[in-house]
Design a protein around this motif. Structure first.
Motif, PDB file in Angstrom:
ATOM      1  N   ARG A  36       7.004  -2.424  -0.432  1.00 15.59           N
ATOM      2  CA  ARG A  36       5.965  -1.666  -1.084  1.00 15.59           C
ATOM      3  C   ARG A  36       4.850  -2.725  -1.969  1.00 15.59           C
ATOM      4  O   ARG A  36       5.362  -3.613  -2.423  1.00 15.59           O
ATOM      5  CB  ARG A  36       6.250  -0.584  -2.062  1.00 15.59           C
ATOM      6  CG  ARG A  36       6.992   0.654  -1.445  1.00 15.59           C
ATOM      7  CD  ARG A  36       7.046   1.698  -2.389  1.00 15.59           C
ATOM      8  NE  ARG A  36       5.813   2.438  -2.645  1.00 15.59           N
ATOM      9  CZ  ARG A  36       5.732   3.659  -1.782  1.00 15.59           C
ATOM     10  NH1 ARG A  36       6.690   4.045  -1.178  1.00 15.59           N
ATOM     11  NH2 ARG A  36       4.805   4.295  -1.990  1.00 15.59           N
ATOM     12  N   PHE A  39      -0.710  -2.242  -6.988  1.00 21.84           N
ATOM     13  CA  PHE A  39      -1.913  -2.852  -7.410  1.00 21.84           C
ATOM     14  C   PHE A  39      -1.812  -2.699  -9.040  1.00 21.84           C
ATOM     15  O   PHE A  39      -1.780  -1.666  -9.590  1.00 21.84           O
ATOM     16  CB  PHE A  39      -3.249  -2.045  -7.118  1.00 21.84           C
ATOM     17  CG  PHE A  39      -3.084  -2.071  -5.463  1.00 21.84           C
ATOM     18  CD1 PHE A  39      -3.857  -3.155  -4.713  1.00 21.84           C
ATOM     19  CD2 PHE A  39      -2.561  -1.256  -4.712  1.00 21.84           C
ATOM     20  CE1 PHE A  39      -3.999  -3.155  -3.276  1.00 21.84           C
ATOM     21  CE2 PHE A  39      -2.533  -1.307  -3.139  1.00 21.84           C
ATOM     22  CZ  PHE A  39      -3.392  -2.244  -2.615  1.00 21.84           C
TER      23      PHE A  39
ATOM     24  N   LEU B   3     -11.493  -0.800  -7.389  1.00 20.17           N
ATOM     25  CA  LEU B   3     -10.520  -1.640  -6.739  1.00 20.17           C
ATOM     26  C   LEU B   3     -11.081  -1.796  -5.215  1.00 20.17           C
ATOM     27  O   LEU B   3     -10.826  -2.888  -4.442  1.00 20.17           O
ATOM     28  CB  LEU B   3      -9.114  -0.904  -6.585  1.00 20.17           C
ATOM     29  CG  LEU B   3      -7.747  -1.720  -6.239  1.00 20.17           C
ATOM     30  CD1 LEU B   3      -7.876  -3.220  -6.952  1.00 20.17           C
ATOM     31  CD2 LEU B   3      -6.769  -0.955  -6.455  1.00 20.17           C
ATOM     32  N   LEU B 394      -0.462  -0.892   2.398  1.00 22.77           N
ATOM     33  CA  LEU B 394      -1.279  -0.179   1.470  1.00 22.77           C
ATOM     34  C   LEU B 394      -0.531   1.174   1.262  1.00 22.77           C
ATOM     35  O   LEU B 394      -0.870   2.059   0.866  1.00 22.77           O
ATOM     36  CB  LEU B 394      -2.744   0.230   1.616  1.00 22.77           C
ATOM     37  CG  LEU B 394      -3.475  -1.255   2.015  1.00 22.77           C
ATOM     38  CD1 LEU B 394      -4.625  -0.865   2.780  1.00 22.77           C
ATOM     39  CD2 LEU B 394      -3.873  -1.580   0.786  1.00 22.77           C
ATOM     40  N   GLY B 396       1.275   4.021  -0.187  1.00 21.02           N
ATOM     41  CA  GLY B 396       1.226   4.961  -1.423  1.00 21.02           C
ATOM     42  C   GLY B 396      -0.162   4.470  -2.249  1.00 21.02           C
ATOM     43  O   GLY B 396      -0.224   5.259  -3.169  1.00 21.02           O
ATOM     44  N   PHE B 397      -0.807   3.722  -1.419  1.00 23.00           N
ATOM     45  CA  PHE B 397      -2.321   3.578  -1.944  1.00 23.00           C
ATOM     46  C   PHE B 397      -3.274   4.832  -1.963  1.00 23.00           C
ATOM     47  O   PHE B 397      -3.436   4.830  -0.812  1.00 23.00           O
ATOM     48  CB  PHE B 397      -2.880   2.139  -1.736  1.00 23.00           C
ATOM     49  CG  PHE B 397      -4.004   2.190  -2.328  1.00 23.00           C
ATOM     50  CD1 PHE B 397      -4.461   2.035  -3.642  1.00 23.00           C
ATOM     51  CD2 PHE B 397      -5.289   1.883  -1.264  1.00 23.00           C
ATOM     52  CE1 PHE B 397      -5.566   1.655  -4.106  1.00 23.00           C
ATOM     53  CE2 PHE B 397      -6.427   1.764  -1.865  1.00 23.00           C
ATOM     54  CZ  PHE B 397      -6.767   1.618  -3.188  1.00 23.00           C
ATOM     55  N   ARG B 401      -5.590   7.121  -7.304  1.00 22.26           N
ATOM     56  CA  ARG B 401      -4.463   8.009  -7.624  1.00 22.26           C
ATOM     57  C   ARG B 401      -3.347   6.967  -7.898  1.00 22.26           C
ATOM     58  O   ARG B 401      -2.871   6.832  -9.090  1.00 22.26           O
ATOM     59  CB  ARG B 401      -4.463   8.749  -6.315  1.00 22.26           C
ATOM     60  CG  ARG B 401      -4.467   9.977  -6.766  1.00 22.26           C
ATOM     61  CD  ARG B 401      -3.506  10.918  -6.090  1.00 22.26           C
ATOM     62  NE  ARG B 401      -3.711  11.451  -4.935  1.00 22.26           N
ATOM     63  CZ  ARG B 401      -2.656  11.857  -3.959  1.00 22.26           C
ATOM     64  NH1 ARG B 401      -1.670  12.346  -4.405  1.00 22.26           N
ATOM     65  NH2 ARG B 401      -3.080  12.181  -2.723  1.00 22.26           N
ATOM     66  N   GLU B 403      -3.093   3.814  -8.308  1.00 23.05           N
ATOM     67  CA  GLU B 403      -3.309   2.504  -9.164  1.00 23.05           C
ATOM     68  C   GLU B 403      -2.827   2.411 -10.161  1.00 23.05           C
ATOM     69  O   GLU B 403      -2.670   3.542 -11.038  1.00 23.05           O
ATOM     70  CB  GLU B 403      -5.128   2.171  -8.938  1.00 23.05           C
ATOM     71  CG  GLU B 403      -5.674   2.552  -7.886  1.00 23.05           C
ATOM     72  CD  GLU B 403      -6.910   2.644  -8.048  1.00 23.05           C
ATOM     73  OE1 GLU B 403      -7.611   2.116  -9.039  1.00 23.05           O
ATOM     74  OE2 GLU B 403      -7.976   3.184  -7.134  1.00 23.05           O
ATOM     75  N   HIS B 404      -2.396   1.227 -10.517  1.00 26.71           N
ATOM     76  CA  HIS B 404      -1.720   1.082 -11.880  1.00 26.71           C
ATOM     77  C   HIS B 404      -2.885   0.439 -12.906  1.00 26.71           C
ATOM     78  O   HIS B 404      -3.355  -0.440 -12.647  1.00 26.71           O
ATOM     79  CB  HIS B 404      -0.651   0.063 -11.837  1.00 26.71           C
ATOM     80  CG  HIS B 404       0.411   0.528 -10.855  1.00 26.71           C
ATOM     81  ND1 HIS B 404       1.061   1.907 -10.872  1.00 26.71           N
ATOM     82  CD2 HIS B 404       0.918   0.278  -9.486  1.00 26.71           C
ATOM     83  CE1 HIS B 404       1.740   2.396 -10.138  1.00 26.71           C
ATOM     84  NE2 HIS B 404       1.799   0.971  -9.015  1.00 26.71           N
ATOM     85  N   GLY B 405      -2.743   0.719 -14.053  1.00 26.34           N
ATOM     86  CA  GLY B 405      -3.475   0.205 -15.071  1.00 26.34           C
ATOM     87  C   GLY B 405      -4.726   1.015 -15.240  1.00 26.34           C
ATOM     88  O   GLY B 405      -5.917   0.869 -15.333  1.00 26.34           O
TER      89      GLY B 405
END
Lengths: 91, 405
Positions: A36, A39, B3, B394, B396-397, B401, B403-405
């Motif tokens: 996985r 980002f 992003l 990608l 789960g991208f 949604r 994205e982290h942070g």
């Protein structure tokens, strides 16, 4: 993964199966076990993830990088997501 | 900057790189993207391939999608896979299954760094073999059985969606389930020999709707290589993925002789960025080719800009437009709003560019009529419950949604 509740009072580390690649927006994190890609959407978050294994808790890692109080909750939430994905893990 | 904008402007290294190791192939699929068949004598040798892997490791390209041709017919194939994984460059390779013996399957099951993708374009031998050749269904099924018996979970069953197999979607999901695999479906492109048969094989407008509805219902279990983003113009439920053309921005192709193209579906001089044998190697091509700089610059939507769906479909697939003779800033030939058909009708006969290389077995190319297949009716079976081993770059991208942070 994700079976243990994320506790920022405990020590964590970036999973040894994860590679981090710096990018202008932060970093890409790839987990070789689950294949996985995640980002990390800020350079500061990427620094905190890299530092985790040098601190006694997630909170200490956030302090160590001087994460502003106003951004703390967002960072903790992001780290909880990363823990859920197996990108970071308790140690 | 969002992003997605970073991706639009290109990254320092690709996220997802396809590397076709050889044009040699034991099959002669009518829709082969790379017109494969015969080995190119100028193909990169073992040491040159290892040098490319070293470079990918330095650039932190996490994994490569290896294909061909049939990559496993290269005598040094397993040596190169071992070399890549030993250097922490993960490998997912596409195969028709010809070399996946029970013993080989056990070796593959033991490695975390290798993923396998079995190509199959019909859920029945009748539909598959009409496109991929006699016996190819049995070969693929045997390979899946070997992987399954070796305990390899979550390998990929990879299907190119055609007019003849869209009615078999549930059967494909059932097949993947039976062998502990994950289904991956991708779009038929008019690239390579595919340009010759696209008219007869590409899904009808009605089938595109059927496919979109199926993806909305099953999208979490199924990988698509982000290839159906043109279908987003159908509705308000965006399909999982980046939903933008990644050519030269986050993806590219290295071909068997080291040529670097913007994407695996665009093997044509127009999209040739350089060669890994040049000074500076692959990194220099990726970072400073004028072609890639152009692709990363803001693009205009041309005639599509005024369409209300432009934000969701982004004008569709560059390669599909190019090889059907459509302008790159116009509608996709399979535009779901129906703008593709009149545009195609306006293309003069013979005006569409021909794919550059032809490596077909001698006497195999051209003169194929419509592919005579009947569409099987699927028995619905439950899709796999989860996706523990999602190799999608990608995975789960969702913009905004996951994205982290």
């Amino acid at each position: 993964m994700g079976s243990v509740r994320f506790d920022p009072g405990l020590p964590y580390r970036c999973s040894p199966q994860v590679a981090l690649r710096p990018e202008a927006f932060g970093a890409l994190a790839y987990h070789f076990g689950t294949r996985r890609l995640s980002f990390l959407k800020s350079p500061l978050l990427a620094d905190v993830v890299r530092d985790l294994d040098q601190h006694e808790s997630v909170h200490a890692a956030l302090d160590g990088r001087g994460v502003p109080e106003a951004e703390r909750a967002a960072h903790v939430a992001a780290l909880a997501q990363l823990a859920d994905a197996g990108t970071i893990e308790p140690r | 900057m969002k992003l997605v904008d970073h991706f639009q402007h290109g990254l320092d290294a690709p996220i997802c790189l396809t590397w076709e190791l050889t044009y040699a192939c034991n099959l002669a699929c009518v829709h082969c993207l790379s017109s494969s068949g015969r080995r190119d004598p100028r193909e990169l040798d073992t040491d040159e391939c290892k040098a490319v892997i070293d470079e990918l490791r330095r650039m932190q390209v996490f994994y490569v999608n290896i294909g061909g041709g049939e990559p496993t017919v290269r005598p040094d194939f397993w040596e190169l896979v071992d070399y890549a994984t030993a250097h922490r460059v993960g490998v997912k390779f596409s195969t028709n299954g010809v070399r996946i013996t029970p013993e080989r399957a056990r070796g593959l099951a033991a490695s975390d760094y290798v993923d396998v993708q079995i190509s199959l374009d019909g859920a029945t031998a009748e539909v598959n073999d009409a496109v991929r050749g006699a016996g190819s269904y049995d070969t693929a099924i045997a390979a899946m059985r070997h992987l399954s018996e070796a305990g390899f979970r979550g390998f990929k069953l990879s299907v190119v969606m055609t007019r003849q197999n869209i009615g078999q979607l549930d059967e494909f999901a059932g097949l993947a389930d039976r062998y502990g695999a994950q289904l991956r479906i991708t779009r038929l492109r008019p690239a390579g020999r595919g340009a010759d048969v696209w008219q007869d094989l590409h899904p009808t407008a009605e089938q595109q709707r059927q496919l979109y509805d199926w993806l909305v219902a099953h999208g979490e279990q199924v990988l698509t290589g982000d290839s159906f983003f043109h279908l987003n113009a159908f509705g308000s439920t965006p399909l999982p993925g980046l939903n933008l053309c990644g050519a030269g921005r986050v993806v590219c192709l290295i071909d068997p002789v080291g040529d670097v193209y913007a994407c695996p579906f665009a093997i044509h001089d127009e999209f040739l960025a350089g060669n890994v044998r040049e000074p500076g190697g692959f990194a220099a091509v990726w970072r400073s080719s004028p072609l890639f700089a152009r692709l990363r610059a803001p693009q205009t939507g041309g005639g599509c800009t005024s369409c209300s769906a432009f934000d969701t479909c982004r004008g569709g697939c560059m390669a599909a437009k190019f090889f059907t003779g459509l302008p790159l800033d116009g509608p996709d030939p399979e535009c779901v709003r129906g703008h593709g058909e009149p545009a195609l009708a306006a293309v003069a006969a013979g005006a569409a560019p021909r794919p550059s290389g032809d490596h077909s077995h001698r006497g195999e190319r051209r003169s194929r009529g419509p592919v005579p297949v009947r569409i099987g009716r699927g028995r619905p079976e439950p899709a796999p419950a989860d996706r523990p081993c999602d190799a999608g770059p990608l995975a789960g991208f969702r913009p905004g949604r996951a994205e982290h942070g």
